[in-house]
Motif scaffolding. Sequence first.
Motif, PDB file in Angstrom:
ATOM      1  N   GLY A 109      36.834 -40.139   6.787  1.00 55.53           N
ATOM      2  CA  GLY A 109      36.436 -41.133   7.768  1.00 55.53           C
ATOM      3  C   GLY A 109      34.921 -41.233   7.843  1.00 55.53           C
ATOM      4  N   GLU A 110      34.445 -42.206   8.596  1.00 51.51           N
ATOM      5  CA  GLU A 110      33.018 -42.463   8.678  1.00 51.51           C
ATOM      6  C   GLU A 110      32.605 -42.721  10.114  1.00 51.51           C
ATOM      7  OE1 GLU A 110      32.128 -45.815   6.240  1.00 51.51           O
ATOM      8  OE2 GLU A 110      32.945 -44.917   4.401  1.00 51.51           O
ATOM      9  N   GLU A 111      31.306 -42.638  10.340  1.00 50.74           N
ATOM     10  CA  GLU A 111      30.758 -43.071  11.616  1.00 50.74           C
ATOM     11  C   GLU A 111      30.833 -44.599  11.695  1.00 50.74           C
ATOM     12  OE1 GLU A 111      27.390 -39.934  12.965  1.00 50.74           O
ATOM     13  OE2 GLU A 111      26.811 -41.244  11.312  1.00 50.74           O
ATOM     14  N   GLY A 112      30.759 -45.111  12.920  1.00 51.42           N
ATOM     15  CA  GLY A 112      30.767 -46.553  13.092  1.00 51.42           C
ATOM     16  C   GLY A 112      31.875 -47.018  14.013  1.00 51.42           C
ATOM     17  N   PHE A 113      32.100 -48.297  13.990  1.00 53.32           N
ATOM     18  CA  PHE A 113      33.055 -48.911  14.910  1.00 53.32           C
ATOM     19  C   PHE A 113      34.473 -48.433  14.618  1.00 53.32           C
ATOM     20  CE2 PHE A 113      35.644 -52.343  16.708  1.00 53.32           C
ATOM     21  CZ  PHE A 113      35.083 -52.425  17.976  1.00 53.32           C
ATOM     22  N   THR A 114      35.129 -47.915  15.652  1.00 52.75           N
ATOM     23  CA  THR A 114      36.450 -47.301  15.530  1.00 52.75           C
ATOM     24  C   THR A 114      37.325 -47.785  16.678  1.00 52.75           C
ATOM     25  OG1 THR A 114      35.442 -45.340  14.520  1.00 52.75           O
ATOM     26  CG2 THR A 114      37.668 -45.081  15.400  1.00 52.75           C
ATOM     27  N   VAL A 115      38.623 -47.859  16.430  1.00 53.90           N
ATOM     28  CA  VAL A 115      39.559 -48.328  17.452  1.00 53.90           C
ATOM     29  C   VAL A 115      40.528 -47.206  17.813  1.00 53.90           C
ATOM     30  CG1 VAL A 115      41.358 -49.999  18.030  1.00 53.90           C
ATOM     31  CG2 VAL A 115      39.399 -50.708  16.674  1.00 53.90           C
ATOM     32  N   ALA A 116      40.702 -46.998  19.117  1.00 55.30           N
ATOM     33  CA  ALA A 116      41.673 -46.030  19.623  1.00 55.30           C
ATOM     34  C   ALA A 116      42.703 -46.761  20.479  1.00 55.30           C
ATOM     35  CB  ALA A 116      40.983 -44.951  20.447  1.00 55.30           C
ATOM     36  N   LEU A 117      43.914 -46.236  20.506  1.00 53.46           N
ATOM     37  CA  LEU A 117      44.992 -46.797  21.309  1.00 53.46           C
ATOM     38  C   LEU A 117      45.375 -45.768  22.371  1.00 53.46           C
ATOM     39  CD1 LEU A 117      46.745 -49.385  21.386  1.00 53.46           C
ATOM     40  CD2 LEU A 117      48.486 -48.110  20.130  1.00 53.46           C
ATOM     41  N   LEU A 118      45.168 -46.110  23.644  1.00 49.92           N
ATOM     42  CA  LEU A 118      45.409 -45.184  24.747  1.00 49.92           C
ATOM     43  C   LEU A 118      46.512 -45.700  25.650  1.00 49.92           C
ATOM     44  CD1 LEU A 118      41.713 -44.420  25.792  1.00 49.92           C
ATOM     45  CD2 LEU A 118      43.117 -43.232  24.093  1.00 49.92           C
ATOM     46  N   GLU A 119      47.311 -44.771  26.177  1.00 54.68           N
ATOM     47  CA  GLU A 119      48.338 -45.158  27.132  1.00 54.68           C
ATOM     48  C   GLU A 119      47.708 -45.436  28.492  1.00 54.68           C
ATOM     49  OE1 GLU A 119      51.725 -42.668  27.328  1.00 54.68           O
ATOM     50  OE2 GLU A 119      51.961 -42.515  25.152  1.00 54.68           O
ATOM     51  N   ARG A 120      48.421 -46.212  29.273  1.00 55.95           N
ATOM     52  CA  ARG A 120      47.894 -46.682  30.555  1.00 55.95           C
ATOM     53  C   ARG A 120      47.461 -45.544  31.486  1.00 55.95           C
ATOM     54  NH1 ARG A 120      48.396 -51.518  33.072  1.00 55.95           N
ATOM     55  NH2 ARG A 120      47.971 -51.514  35.310  1.00 55.95           N
ATOM     56  N   ASP A 121      48.223 -44.448  31.464  1.00 54.90           N
ATOM     57  CA  ASP A 121      47.931 -43.344  32.382  1.00 54.90           C
ATOM     58  C   ASP A 121      47.016 -42.296  31.751  1.00 54.90           C
ATOM     59  OD1 ASP A 121      49.687 -42.386  30.524  1.00 54.90           O
ATOM     60  OD2 ASP A 121      51.134 -41.568  31.958  1.00 54.90           O
ATOM     61  N   HIS A 122      46.299 -42.649  30.689  1.00 53.20           N
ATOM     62  CA  HIS A 122      45.388 -41.705  30.039  1.00 53.20           C
ATOM     63  C   HIS A 122      44.311 -41.256  31.033  1.00 53.20           C
ATOM     64  CE1 HIS A 122      43.711 -39.965  26.322  1.00 53.20           C
ATOM     65  NE2 HIS A 122      42.540 -40.121  26.928  1.00 53.20           N
ATOM     66  N   GLN A 123      44.001 -39.982  31.006  1.00 53.02           N
ATOM     67  CA  GLN A 123      43.063 -39.413  31.969  1.00 53.02           C
ATOM     68  C   GLN A 123      41.694 -40.089  31.867  1.00 53.02           C
ATOM     69  OE1 GLN A 123      42.773 -35.174  31.793  1.00 53.02           O
ATOM     70  NE2 GLN A 123      41.328 -35.030  33.497  1.00 53.02           N
ATOM     71  N   GLY A 124      41.171 -40.518  33.020  1.00 53.13           N
ATOM     72  CA  GLY A 124      39.867 -41.158  33.074  1.00 53.13           C
ATOM     73  C   GLY A 124      39.894 -42.664  32.907  1.00 53.13           C
ATOM     74  N   LEU A 125      41.076 -43.210  32.533  1.00 54.51           N
ATOM     75  CA  LEU A 125      41.214 -44.649  32.305  1.00 54.51           C
ATOM     76  C   LEU A 125      41.777 -45.319  33.555  1.00 54.51           C
ATOM     77  CD1 LEU A 125      40.971 -46.824  30.013  1.00 54.51           C
ATOM     78  CD2 LEU A 125      43.391 -46.418  29.563  1.00 54.51           C
ATOM     79  N   GLU A 155      35.858 -43.491  32.671  1.00 51.63           N
ATOM     80  CA  GLU A 155      34.750 -42.573  32.902  1.00 51.63           C
ATOM     81  C   GLU A 155      35.139 -41.198  32.372  1.00 51.63           C
ATOM     82  OE1 GLU A 155      32.002 -40.920  36.619  1.00 51.63           O
ATOM     83  OE2 GLU A 155      33.429 -42.575  36.919  1.00 51.63           O
ATOM     84  N   ASP A 156      34.295 -40.658  31.494  1.00 47.82           N
ATOM     85  CA  ASP A 156      34.560 -39.351  30.866  1.00 47.82           C
ATOM     86  C   ASP A 156      35.935 -39.339  30.212  1.00 47.82           C
ATOM     87  OD1 ASP A 156      32.102 -38.366  31.740  1.00 47.82           O
ATOM     88  OD2 ASP A 156      32.922 -37.696  33.654  1.00 47.82           O
ATOM     89  N   VAL A 157      36.234 -40.366  29.435  1.00 44.03           N
ATOM     90  CA  VAL A 157      37.538 -40.485  28.775  1.00 44.03           C
ATOM     91  C   VAL A 157      37.517 -39.688  27.468  1.00 44.03           C
ATOM     92  CG1 VAL A 157      39.225 -42.063  27.786  1.00 44.03           C
ATOM     93  CG2 VAL A 157      37.900 -42.755  29.800  1.00 44.03           C
ATOM     94  N   TRP A 158      38.378 -38.684  27.385  1.00 42.41           N
ATOM     95  CA  TRP A 158      38.493 -37.868  26.171  1.00 42.41           C
ATOM     96  C   TRP A 158      39.525 -38.512  25.249  1.00 42.41           C
ATOM     97  CZ3 TRP A 158      36.479 -34.309  23.129  1.00 42.41           C
ATOM     98  CH2 TRP A 158      37.312 -33.672  22.203  1.00 42.41           C
ATOM     99  N   ILE A 159      39.112 -38.822  24.028  1.00 40.08           N
ATOM    100  CA  ILE A 159      40.001 -39.489  23.071  1.00 40.08           C
ATOM    101  C   ILE A 159      40.304 -38.530  21.925  1.00 40.08           C
ATOM    102  CG2 ILE A 159      40.272 -41.450  21.502  1.00 40.08           C
ATOM    103  CD1 ILE A 159      38.363 -43.018  23.258  1.00 40.08           C
ATOM    104  N   PRO A 160      41.517 -38.018  21.833  1.00 40.76           N
ATOM    105  CA  PRO A 160      41.869 -37.118  20.731  1.00 40.76           C
ATOM    106  C   PRO A 160      41.981 -37.882  19.415  1.00 40.76           C
ATOM    107  CG  PRO A 160      43.814 -37.608  22.044  1.00 40.76           C
ATOM    108  CD  PRO A 160      42.656 -38.241  22.755  1.00 40.76           C
TER     109      PRO A 160
END
Length: 208
Positions: free
Chosen positions: A31-47, A68-73
């Motif tokens: 993978g590389e640095e740059g624009f990336t897309v994540a898919l999070l569920e509605r109840d994801h912590q911080g969202l 705010e302070d959303v951790w994305i695995p």
Amino acid sequence: KKRYITLAPVAGVVGIGLNLSDPQNLLGGHGEEGFTVALLERDHQGLRMGPRHVPLNAAFMNGTVEGEDVWIPMSSILGGQEKCGFGWHMFVECLAEGRGVSLPAGSIGAARGVAAGVGAYARIRKQFRVPIAEFGGIQEALALAGSDGLITIAGGDLMNAIIDNHEAPMVISSIMKQNCTERGRRIVERGMDIAAGSAICRGDRNYL
């Protein structure tokens, strides 16, 4: 913070675009640095998703998305680690589908609402004991609104067929966004011209 996101009040998941940086080289060449897309569920912590906006009482769902302070695995990155930095194409495809469907749908709803509501009003409302639907100026405005409505409906049918065929037409989607929203604006404007005072007074009797 995003203040106007389609379907945010009811969506179960949300796509997040982010600028990924890897100063410690944790990606290790995958993978590389740059624009990336994540898919999070509605109840994801911080969202936080919602509340709903109601612009001009439009029925289509729109609302806010904040975090705010959303951790994305790494497991939430679309395509996994190998697709880090390759999110732009994914994002544009999603935008093409969403905008190509939701915005024309709003204009189609406006067209049907104006045709049904204003068309019926023009037959009932009378001036000089004559239904205003008999007046040339009213007929012209109805005809122009109707023609724009039919074009918008045809465009929506075309776009939906393309999406059903599992294609992501970015150029056509952009054209649909501009063209249908402009036609929808003209349809509502002509409907308000005909309805006149009843279209600008707030309350239950304002059918527009």
